[in-house]
Design a protein around this motif. Structure first.
Motif, short mmCIF file in Angstrom:
data_model
loop_
_atom_site.label_atom_id
_atom_site.label_comp_id
_atom_site.label_asym_id
_atom_site.label_seq_id
_atom_site.Cartn_x
_atom_site.Cartn_y
_atom_site.Cartn_z
N VAL A 122 -123.40 -21.50 -11.26
CA VAL A 122 -122.90 -22.44 -10.26
C VAL A 122 -123.06 -21.90 -8.85
N SER A 123 -123.62 -22.74 -7.97
CA SER A 123 -123.63 -22.48 -6.53
C SER A 123 -122.87 -23.60 -5.84
N VAL A 124 -122.05 -23.25 -4.86
CA VAL A 124 -121.33 -24.23 -4.06
C VAL A 124 -121.77 -24.08 -2.61
N LEU A 125 -122.18 -25.19 -2.02
CA LEU A 125 -122.70 -25.20 -0.65
C LEU A 125 -121.69 -25.89 0.26
N VAL A 126 -121.24 -25.17 1.28
CA VAL A 126 -120.17 -25.66 2.16
C VAL A 126 -120.63 -25.55 3.61
N ARG A 127 -120.40 -26.58 4.38
CA ARG A 127 -120.77 -26.55 5.81
C ARG A 127 -119.89 -25.59 6.60
N ASP A 128 -118.62 -25.55 6.28
CA ASP A 128 -117.65 -24.80 7.06
C ASP A 128 -117.68 -23.31 6.69
N PRO A 129 -116.97 -22.48 7.47
CA PRO A 129 -116.88 -21.06 7.12
C PRO A 129 -116.18 -20.79 5.79
N MET A 130 -115.35 -21.75 5.33
CA MET A 130 -114.65 -21.61 4.05
C MET A 130 -114.45 -22.99 3.45
N PRO A 131 -114.37 -23.09 2.13
CA PRO A 131 -113.99 -24.38 1.54
C PRO A 131 -112.55 -24.71 1.88
N LEU A 132 -112.25 -26.00 1.95
CA LEU A 132 -110.88 -26.49 2.18
C LEU A 132 -110.31 -26.08 3.53
N LEU A 133 -111.16 -25.68 4.44
CA LEU A 133 -110.68 -25.16 5.72
C LEU A 133 -109.87 -26.20 6.48
N VAL A 186 -100.50 -13.48 -1.93
CA VAL A 186 -101.76 -14.22 -1.91
C VAL A 186 -102.78 -13.55 -2.82
N GLY A 187 -102.79 -12.22 -2.83
CA GLY A 187 -103.77 -11.49 -3.62
C GLY A 187 -103.69 -11.79 -5.10
N SER A 188 -102.47 -11.94 -5.62
CA SER A 188 -102.30 -12.25 -7.04
C SER A 188 -102.26 -13.75 -7.29
N ARG A 189 -102.35 -14.52 -6.22
CA ARG A 189 -102.35 -15.98 -6.29
C ARG A 189 -101.09 -16.50 -7.00
N GLU A 190 -99.96 -15.97 -6.55
CA GLU A 190 -98.66 -16.44 -7.03
C GLU A 190 -97.73 -16.48 -5.82
N LEU A 191 -97.52 -17.66 -5.28
CA LEU A 191 -96.85 -17.74 -3.98
C LEU A 191 -96.38 -19.15 -3.68
N ASP A 238 -112.07 -16.81 -2.45
CA ASP A 238 -112.01 -15.60 -3.29
C ASP A 238 -111.91 -15.95 -4.77
N LEU A 239 -111.13 -16.99 -5.09
CA LEU A 239 -110.95 -17.41 -6.47
C LEU A 239 -112.30 -17.77 -7.10
N HIS A 240 -113.09 -18.55 -6.40
CA HIS A 240 -114.36 -18.98 -6.98
C HIS A 240 -115.37 -17.84 -7.05
N ARG A 241 -115.40 -17.02 -6.06
CA ARG A 241 -116.31 -15.87 -6.12
C ARG A 241 -115.91 -14.93 -7.26
N VAL A 268 -108.20 -28.63 5.30
CA VAL A 268 -106.99 -29.02 4.57
C VAL A 268 -105.93 -27.94 4.65
N LEU A 269 -106.34 -26.69 4.43
CA LEU A 269 -105.37 -25.60 4.30
C LEU A 269 -105.35 -24.64 5.47
N GLY A 270 -106.37 -24.69 6.34
CA GLY A 270 -106.46 -23.70 7.40
C GLY A 270 -107.00 -22.39 6.87
N PRO A 271 -107.36 -21.47 7.75
CA PRO A 271 -108.00 -20.22 7.31
C PRO A 271 -107.08 -19.33 6.49
N GLU A 272 -105.77 -19.46 6.68
CA GLU A 272 -104.84 -18.56 6.00
C GLU A 272 -104.90 -18.71 4.48
N LEU A 273 -105.01 -19.94 3.99
CA LEU A 273 -104.99 -20.17 2.55
C LEU A 273 -106.34 -20.61 1.99
N ALA A 274 -107.23 -21.11 2.84
CA ALA A 274 -108.56 -21.50 2.35
C ALA A 274 -109.29 -20.29 1.79
#
Length: 409
Positions: free
Chosen positions: A170-181, A353-358, A194-197, A183-189
């Protein structure tokens, strides 16, 4: 209450509208008209459980097949409404038939935005909106296939997760610097990037698709070419670049349309006997103090109760906070609230955030305007109460997991 209600759009919002009418005691004629040949179904499974093979196809349907007849609802699948005659109180279908109404509810939903580049019409370029789309995509996600997802929104990322779970490259192509930017802003996007990578996705940001090229024999998709000339090989291309509300009928009929059908908190449009629900409704929100249009399952599920109440003459404005959820790999998330055009001052996180439980909170002027729980459950009601309170909350207490959310209100 007698009369006739016609609902145009036989998705979740339309189906729940006719259900709410009957549950509320409406005893007049009820007609539900939909373009698709399937009976009404929910859309979240199309990119989540059903696409991933974890749910049966029948689980997507809103009601059993005999529900409509049992509840005296005339269901007309495979029927396209082409115009609304507001003066005559008629809807006109593609065959020229006319159906009269005393109240009309528009639940026409949204449609995927199309990829506008050469080769976008090749066999193997897929979209995900209908049950049939999900069937085709599910069949295409077989181990070893190269899947390119264009777009880094919720649909694109959920498809990417399903494709990886199916053993695809799978490859995901995104215009922005991050997916969901946006919607969530850089803090959580960044967490979703990281999850997908971490799950083996080739996530490419700041990219622009220039062309989709065919295989050597011209039988299908061979690759996606980016604006810088980079070639990304593909067997399947899934386009998830957003959706547009289906407002053509409303606009052509002369209803007020501004990024959706403009409606009151009671979901009445500029014509008092015409209502709108779901993706197309840009509704006045009593708590948020502005009109809001939300393209998520919760609105389609919950707004119909307000629409039915309005038809029945009851004063029950729609004031639920926007809500959506996602499931990707081992991450489950719920988001409630609305940041809106005024933005936010900071994001406060309780958890890791690192453990994705928050639980994350978007604050403006010390007040929580939105919250997101990730792999933490049974907190949505407390987060909603916090938002509704409008209280200025101490930042340290908000971030402290030892302080109960209920104690912050």
């Amino acid at each position: 209450m007698s009369g006739r209600v016609v609902v145009v759009g036989a998705g979740l919002a339309g189906a729940k509208t006719v259900e709410a009418l009957r549950a509320g005691g409406y005893d007049g004629t009820v007609t539900l008209i939909g373009t698709e040949t399937d009976r009404p179904y929910e859309r979240p499974p199309l990119s989540k459980g059903y696409l991933q093979g974890n749910e049966e196809r029948d689980a997507a349907f809103v009601h059993p097949a005999d529900w409509y007849a049992t509840h005296d609802v005339e269901l007309r699948p495979g029927t396209t409404v082409t115009s609304l005659d507001l003066a005559a109180h008629d809807v006109v279908d593609a065959a020229g038939g006319r159906t009269g109404w005393d109240h009309l509810v528009l639940a026409t939903g949204s449609e995927p935005r199309r990829l506008d580049v050469p080769g976008a019409d090749l066999d193997g370029v897929l979209y995900l909106r209908t049950l049939g789309d999900s069937d085709r995509l599910r069949a295409a996600l077989t181990p070893g296939r190269r899947v390119v997802v264009v777009g880094g929104g919720w649909i694109g990322l959920e498809v990417a997760a399903a494709a990886r779970s199916a053993g695809c490259d799978v490859s995901v192509l995104v215009r922005d610097p991050m997916p969901l930017l946006h919607v969530l802003g850089p803090e959580l996007a960044a967490m979703f990037a990281d999850l997908h990578r971490a799950n083996g996705v080739d996530l490419r940001t700041r990219t622009e698709v220039a062309e989709v090229v065919a295989t050597g024999d011209g039988t299908g998709v061979g690759a996606v070419v980016l604006a810088d000339g980079t070639r990304v090989d593909a067997d399947v291309v899934v386009v998830g670049v957003g959706a547009a509300p289906r407002v053509g009928l409303a606009r052509d009929a002369g209803l007020t349309v501004e990024d959706g059908v403009v409606v009151s908190a009671h979901l009445r449009s500029s014509h008092p006997q015409v209502l709108a629900v779901g993706d197309i409704a840009r509704a006045a929100h009593p708590l948020l103090g502005t009109h809001v249009r939300v393209e998520h399952w919760a609105n389609a599920l919950n707004q119909p109760a307000t629409a039915a109440a309005t038809v029945l003459g009851r004063d029950e404005p729609y004031d639920r906070l926007p809500y959506f959820f996602t499931d990707q790999y081992d991450l489950g998330m719920e988001y409630v609230g609305w940041v809106g055009p005024h933005g936010y001052d900071e994001v406060v996180v309780r958890g890791d955030v690192g453990s994705r439980e928050l639980v994350a909170f978007w604050r403006r002027e010390g007040r929580v305007v939105a919250g997101m729980n990730v792999n933490v459950w049974d907190v949505v009601d407390d987060v909603q109460a916090l938002i509704r309170s409008g209280a200025v909350v101490d930042r340290d207490r908000l971030a402290d997991p030892d302080v109960a959310l209920a104690d912050l209100v």
